[in-house]
Write a protein that holds these residues in place. Structure first.
Motif, PDB file in Angstrom:
ATOM      1  N   UNK A 112       0.825  -1.221   0.000  1.00 60.44           N
ATOM      2  CA  UNK A 112       0.000   0.000   0.000  1.00 60.44           C
ATOM      3  C   UNK A 112       0.856   1.267   0.000  1.00 60.44           C
ATOM      4  N   UNK A 113       2.160   1.137   0.278  1.00 60.07           N
ATOM      5  CA  UNK A 113       3.026   2.335   0.267  1.00 60.07           C
ATOM      6  C   UNK A 113       3.424   2.709  -1.163  1.00 60.07           C
ATOM      7  N   UNK A 114       3.167   1.808  -2.117  1.00 60.16           N
ATOM      8  CA  UNK A 114       3.526   2.077  -3.524  1.00 60.16           C
ATOM      9  C   UNK A 114       2.343   2.682  -4.267  1.00 60.16           C
ATOM     10  N   UNK A 115       2.671   3.559  -5.199  1.00 62.92           N
ATOM     11  CA  UNK A 115       1.621   4.212  -5.983  1.00 62.92           C
ATOM     12  C   UNK A 115       0.817   3.164  -6.775  1.00 62.92           C
ATOM     13  N   UNK A 116       1.543   2.183  -7.313  1.00 64.74           N
ATOM     14  CA  UNK A 116       0.898   1.147  -8.121  1.00 64.74           C
ATOM     15  C   UNK A 116       0.071   0.186  -7.263  1.00 64.74           C
ATOM     16  N   UNK A 117       0.358   0.176  -5.947  1.00 60.69           N
ATOM     17  CA  UNK A 117      -0.346  -0.756  -5.061  1.00 60.69           C
ATOM     18  C   UNK A 117       0.373  -2.096  -4.928  1.00 60.69           C
ATOM     19  N   UNK A 118       1.498  -2.240  -5.626  1.00 64.59           N
ATOM     20  CA  UNK A 118       2.255  -3.498  -5.485  1.00 64.59           C
ATOM     21  C   UNK A 118       3.757  -3.260  -5.584  1.00 64.59           C
ATOM     22  N   UNK A 119       4.500  -4.249  -5.083  1.00 71.00           N
ATOM     23  CA  UNK A 119       5.955  -4.204  -5.191  1.00 71.00           C
ATOM     24  C   UNK A 119       6.380  -5.453  -5.956  1.00 71.00           C
TER      25      UNK A 119
END
Ligand SMILES: NC(=O)C1=CN([C@@H]2O[C@H](COP(=O)(O)OP(=O)(O)OC[C@H]3O[C@@H](n4cnc5c(N)ncnc54)[C@H](OP(=O)(O)O)[C@@H]3O)[C@@H](O)[C@H]2O)C=CC1
Ligand SMILES: Nc1nc(=O)c2c([nH]1)NC[C@@H]1CN(c3ccc(C(=O)N[C@@H](CCC(=O)O)C(=O)O)cc3)C=[N+]21
Length: 293
Positions: A240-247
């Motif tokens: 959730x910390x990524x803009x895309x929603x995934x790492x």
């Protein structure tokens, strides 16, 4: 340790491809046209297909997407493939994998005209590759070969260990690395889920190509000092910390393995972008009609 920058190399190759397409246009030739067939709404598949279309735009190549609902029947998809096979305006096309469970990927792959099979997945193109005849090389293995060349990585006589034996990555890359030419001339060991004592084998690798799809599977104790690593695996994990929603995670535990490696590809920005430029190169080949049937 040297980072193998697939993103940068892919950008350089895109410039070369763009120049080649401009030349084709100048000569009054046809602008190559790539079509991607996307079935359903798998998030990763959408990302990859969009990236392919974006790359086409960047180099001045025509591209289009055929979007089909995931309820499409196998018969309907095969009809779509037949249509693309017969469409003179289409130079090459791919059917993005994976397909919904009710559709046979084997049947679909075999239905694609080998002359338009820019993925290089058709049995007759795989056969040609095995016999070292001119053909479309599968995009990911082809991308790895281009990185080896551009980074001047020595392969002659090296022990290349491949982890994973899929028809689209592990098997073809193992074959290509064993060829009697550069990049190749390796002694190759192809490993898989039934391999006994894998770490003992990976530790003997001069070149390690990892494509099993298990995030951070390869740890520092599994490689020797100075190894060259191509990390093909890509796994998405919600973040959730990524803009895309995934790492994204590779199959290699990068932070602890990289210090031992002489060369290593990151994830993202390693093998992935090279897969896409390989597809562009194959589409130019298809358009030039250089392939023998
Ligand atoms: N960067 C790129 O351009 C691309 C990335 N990928 C990524 O690469 C990864 C692999 O995909 P793909 O090549 O399609 O492979 P598959 O998922 O089809 O197959 C995985 C392979 O890994 C083997 N394997 C599984 N577990 C182990 C284990 N514990 N030890 C050793 N081998 C194991 C399997 O063995 P077995 O045969 O015995 O089941 C199989 O051969 C995925 O993360 C995928 O997303 C894929 C294509 C392109
Ligand atoms: N018919 C078919 N042909 C394929 O070539 C094919 C396929 N099906 N199914 C799935 C795999 C996977 N694949 C990737 C392509 C680009 C990136 C890529 O560009 N990755 C970026 C990150 C992209 C992201 O944000 O997710 C990177 O590694 O830097 C990754 C993986 C092609 N495949």
């Amino acid at each position: 340790m040297q980072l193998i920058d697939g993103k940068k190399t892919a950008a350089e190759i895109k410039d070369e491809v763009a120049a080649e397409i401009a030349l084709l246009k100048d000569k009054g030739g046809k602008v190559p046209h790539l079509v991607a067939v996307l079935v359903g709404s798998n998030g990763a598949s959408i990302t990859y297909v969009n990236a392919k279309i974006e790359a086409c735009k960047k180099v001045g190549m025509h591209s289009s997407i055929v979007r089909l609902n995931d309820t499409v029947s196998e018969k309907e998809l095969l009809e779509e493939v037949a249509k693309l096979n017969n469409d003179k305006d289409v130079d090459g096309f791919i059917v993005q994998l994976p397909l919904p469970k009710h559709i046979s990927e084997k049947k679909v792959t075999e239905a694609i005209s080998p002359q338009k099979d820019v993925d290089g997945f058709h049995p007759s193109n795989i056969g040609k590759m095995m016999l070292n005849l001119p053909t479309f090389l599968p995009a990911t293995p082809y991308g790895i070969l281009q990185l080896i060349e551009r980074y001047n990585i020595e392969t002659n006589g090296k022990h290349c260990v491949v982890v994973g034996r899929s028809a689209i990555v592990g098997s073809p890359v193992a074959n290509l690395m064993s060829r009697n030419s550069y990049p190749g001339n390796c002694t190759v060991t192809l490993t898989h889920s039934r391999t006994v004592n894998l770490p003992e084998i990976t530790r003997t690798a001069d070149i390690l190509i990892v494509a099993l799809g298990k995030p951070e599977f390869i740890t520092a104790d599994m490689v020797k000092e100075g190894v060259v690593i191509f990390d093909v695996g890509i796994t998405r994990k919600a973040d959730s910390t990524k803009k895309s929603g995934y790492k994204l995670f590779g199959d290699v535990k990068f932070d602890e393995v990289a210090p031992k490696a002489s060369f290593i590809t990151p994830v993202p920005g390693g093998v992935g972008p090279m897969t896409i430029v390989s597809l562009l190169k194959n589409t130019i080949l298809a358009a030039k009609g250089k392939m023998e049937s």
